[in-house]
Design a protein around this motif. Structure first.
Motif, short mmCIF file in Angstrom:
data_model
loop_
_atom_site.label_atom_id
_atom_site.label_comp_id
_atom_site.label_asym_id
_atom_site.label_seq_id
_atom_site.Cartn_x
_atom_site.Cartn_y
_atom_site.Cartn_z
N ALA A 235 54.12 -64.50 73.37
CA ALA A 235 53.31 -64.45 74.58
C ALA A 235 51.88 -64.89 74.30
O ALA A 235 51.24 -65.53 75.15
N HIS B 183 55.25 -63.35 79.19
CA HIS B 183 56.35 -62.40 78.98
C HIS B 183 57.48 -62.67 79.97
O HIS B 183 58.66 -62.48 79.65
N PHE C 268 57.07 -54.30 74.22
CA PHE C 268 57.49 -55.59 73.71
C PHE C 268 57.43 -55.59 72.19
O PHE C 268 56.56 -54.97 71.58
N GLU D 138 50.60 -61.96 80.09
CA GLU D 138 51.62 -61.26 80.87
C GLU D 138 52.57 -62.24 81.55
O GLU D 138 53.78 -62.00 81.59
N HIS E 6 51.11 -53.08 74.19
CA HIS E 6 50.93 -54.39 73.58
C HIS E 6 50.23 -54.19 72.23
O HIS E 6 49.02 -54.41 72.13
N MET F 267 57.79 -60.85 70.32
CA MET F 267 57.53 -61.18 71.72
C MET F 267 56.04 -61.26 71.99
O MET F 267 55.57 -62.13 72.73
N GLU F 268 55.27 -60.36 71.38
CA GLU F 268 53.81 -60.39 71.56
C GLU F 268 53.23 -61.68 71.01
O GLU F 268 52.35 -62.30 71.63
N HIS G 13 61.26 -62.31 78.37
CA HIS G 13 61.23 -61.13 77.49
C HIS G 13 61.79 -59.90 78.19
O HIS G 13 62.51 -59.11 77.57
#
Length: 578
Positions: free
Chosen positions: A218, A154, A210, A151, A261, A214-215, A159
């Motif tokens: 992260a 992110h 997201f 988290e 997520h 992006m995942e 993000h």
């Protein structure tokens, strides 16, 4: 990113941010990685929020989270989570993943929520939410660190700024106003604004989820940060395994983290390959986390029937044959459940049974002693609570020295170094707290880079001891300890509230009113701060005192001017976006 704890608060906030995203012209596909090639915009691309704009939006949401009925300030769980959080921040700074501008401008604050659902979420401006439901399912600090590191990444990778990027620089203020307004409306079922919430929620989730890119980013950054911080990389894999297991069964809504997520086979395989290449030994039992997780499950308000079931588990015929870790967690949960059911003698008996089982595990034993002190206070046995607390190490650094001198007892790789110091500069509009030594582990010096040390180490003992001192007529000693604490923790609203009570118990009403104003300011309630400090000014005029009272009155005057300026700025921003 499932927004805040309470269901009505969450739906309202989602609807508000969805509307803002639509006003920005951001297509839903962009939030789902639907762009050609799935490439993310580069940082600094036109349309991205500035850190200051993002922080203002986060402040507006945080202001409402403080009022959320599910918000909880539990010193025990809060101190435990904060130790992990500080270590991750230190790791991010060391790796260069936390740019100085974000380090200084963002809040980097974790809110705890009583929500039983397994969820954590990042919010604009460096605010984060962590449900007790998620804390209740982790087995090790490493698993929780994997979630928090993910988290955090992110936010450090911007993000949220990319998802909520805009063409007009005033739009973030408009979003903040809509978020605050929608959340307030949702508290009143009759409010017309709340009628549109349901239809907007699905669109909002599309905008805020997201993307897969992006995942993965992260995951990669979060993995590196938690490893740098000293946590075992296996935590990422074991947490993924929990999520994967939940995904295989029919999700009944208890795992919203899966929806915001999305867990893909590629993400799981990537983490497994990273860990397997390290050839790490198996993880041992993280005894402290076993107990903290049990506490989180009980405090998440599971209902009377569930509490009674947990309370009765140690009486089951086969209980003695269960593994020690399972028995320890069950005894802690049973003791606290009994306390919640107001069966205090039975609760204290269960806690007494737990203590010898944890004798060889200093961190876990400290948690048991904190529980025993809490139960003594609930049973109106304040002197007994003080006697117990006198034996409890104030900070984890003491435990670290004890663990280093004893044989290893197993547990997460973070081990004795889990408690770190360090925190970024205070957020804009808040006073700077005096710096103080971290008092943490050997990693403390690294953790302090980029900010003063205001970790929560020792807060659980302080808050329990304060209650005991107040109940035994020792308000002066309680106030003295609290005043030292808030000098280094200017934004600790719970400590300020306790100080207000301690001052009032001594008849020092001016100081008490001043502390009540600090509570409001720490919770970003500028109007509330002005109200309490105006009351303090009135009291000072009606009850002139000695030189000490004059000094306190001058402090109130200065704080009043600061709060009025912040309130005026907030109202101007609201007016601009009406």
């Amino acid at each position: 990113m499932n927004l805040p704890f309470h269901s009505s608060t969450r739906r309202a906030a989602l609807a508000a941010v969805s509307t803002a995203a639509l006003l920005l012209g951001a297509p839903p596909a962009a939030a789902q990685g639907g762009a050609a090639g799935g490439a993310l915009p580069s940082l600094g691309e036109v349309g991205e929020m500035t850190p200051l704009e993002e922080r203002k939006l986060g402040d507006a949401i945080a202001r409402e989270l403080y009022r959320d009925p599910d918000y909880i300030d539990d010193p025990v769980i809060g101190e435990y989570v904060d130790g992990i959080w500080r270590a991750l921040l230190a790791g991010a700074r060391t790796r260069g993943e936390l740019p100085p501008e974000l380090d200084e401008r963002f809040a980097w604050q974790v809110f705890l929520g009583r929500d039983r659902s397994i969820n954590a979420f990042a919010l604009p401006g460096g605010y984060f939410g962590l449900n007790l439901g998620l804390v209740g399912v982790v087995r090790t600090r490493d698993e929780l660190a994997s979630v928090l590191g993910h988290e955090m990444s992110h936010v450090t990778q911007r993000h949220i700024a990319r998802l909520l990027g805009q063409q007009s620089r005033q739009t973030p203020l408009l979003i903040a106003a809509m978020v605050a307004g929608a959340i307030a409306a949702s508290k009143n079922p009759q409010a017309g604004a709340a009628l549109a919430v349901g239809g907007q929620a699905a669109i909002a989730q599309q905008q805020l989820n997201f993307s897969r890119d992006m995942e993965r980013e992260a995951d990669r950054v979060g993995y590196a940060v938690m490893s740098q911080a000293g946590f075992a990389p296996q935590g990422f894999v074991s947490m993924f395994q929990k999520l994967q297991t939940a995904a295989r069964v029919d999700d009944n809504g208890d795992w919203p983290y899966l929806r915001s997520h999305p867990l893909t086979t590629q993400r799981i395989a990537d983490m497994q390959q990273r860990v397997q290449a390290l050839h790490l030994p198996p993880e041992g039992t993280d005894w402290e986390t076993v107990l903290v997780a049990a506490r989180a499950r009980v405090l998440s308000r599971p209902g009377v029937d569930v509490l009674r079931a947990w309370a009765g588990e140690p009486a089951q015929p086969d209980f003695a044959r269960q593994p020690l870790a399972q028995r320890a967690g069950a005894l802690y949960a049973a003791a606290l459940a009994r306390a919640e059911l107001r069966e205090l003698p039975q609760a204290q008996t269960l806690a007494e049974r737990l203590a010898p089982l944890m004798a060889e595990h200093p961190r876990a034993l400290r948690q048991v002693h904190l529980l025993q002190a809490e139960l003594a206070l609930r049973a109106d046995q304040a002197p007994r609570a003080l006697a117990i607390l006198a034996t409890v190490p104030t900070t984890a650094s003491v435990l670290a020295r004890r663990e280093a001198a004893s044989a290893p007892s197993g547990g997460s790789a973070a081990g004795a170094a889990a408690e770190r110091g360090g925190q970024p500069e205070p957020p804009p509009g808040r006073p700077k707290a005096a710096s103080a030594p971290s008092g943490g582990s050997a990693a403390g010096a690294a953790a302090e880079r980029g900010g003063s040390s205001t970790s929560q180490a020792g807060r659980a003992v302080l808050m329990l001891r304060t209650q005991a001192l107040l109940r035994t007529g020792q308000a002066g000693e309680a106030a003295s300890q609290l005043r030292t604490w808030v000098a280094d923790h200017a934004h600790d609203s719970g400590a300020w509230q306790a100080l207000a009570q301690a001052d009032a118990a001594q008849g020092q009403m001016l100081r008490s009113l001043r502390a009540e104003g600090e509570v409001a300011l720490a919770q970003l309630d500028y109007a509330g701060a002005v109200n309490r400090w105006r009351a303090a000014q009135d009291y000072s005029r009606q009850h002139p005192g000695d030189s000490a009272a004059l000094i306190e009155a001058s402090i109130v005057d200065a704080r009043m001017r600061e709060a009025q300026a912040l309130l005026q700025q907030q109202r101007l921003e609201e007016q601009k976006n009406r």
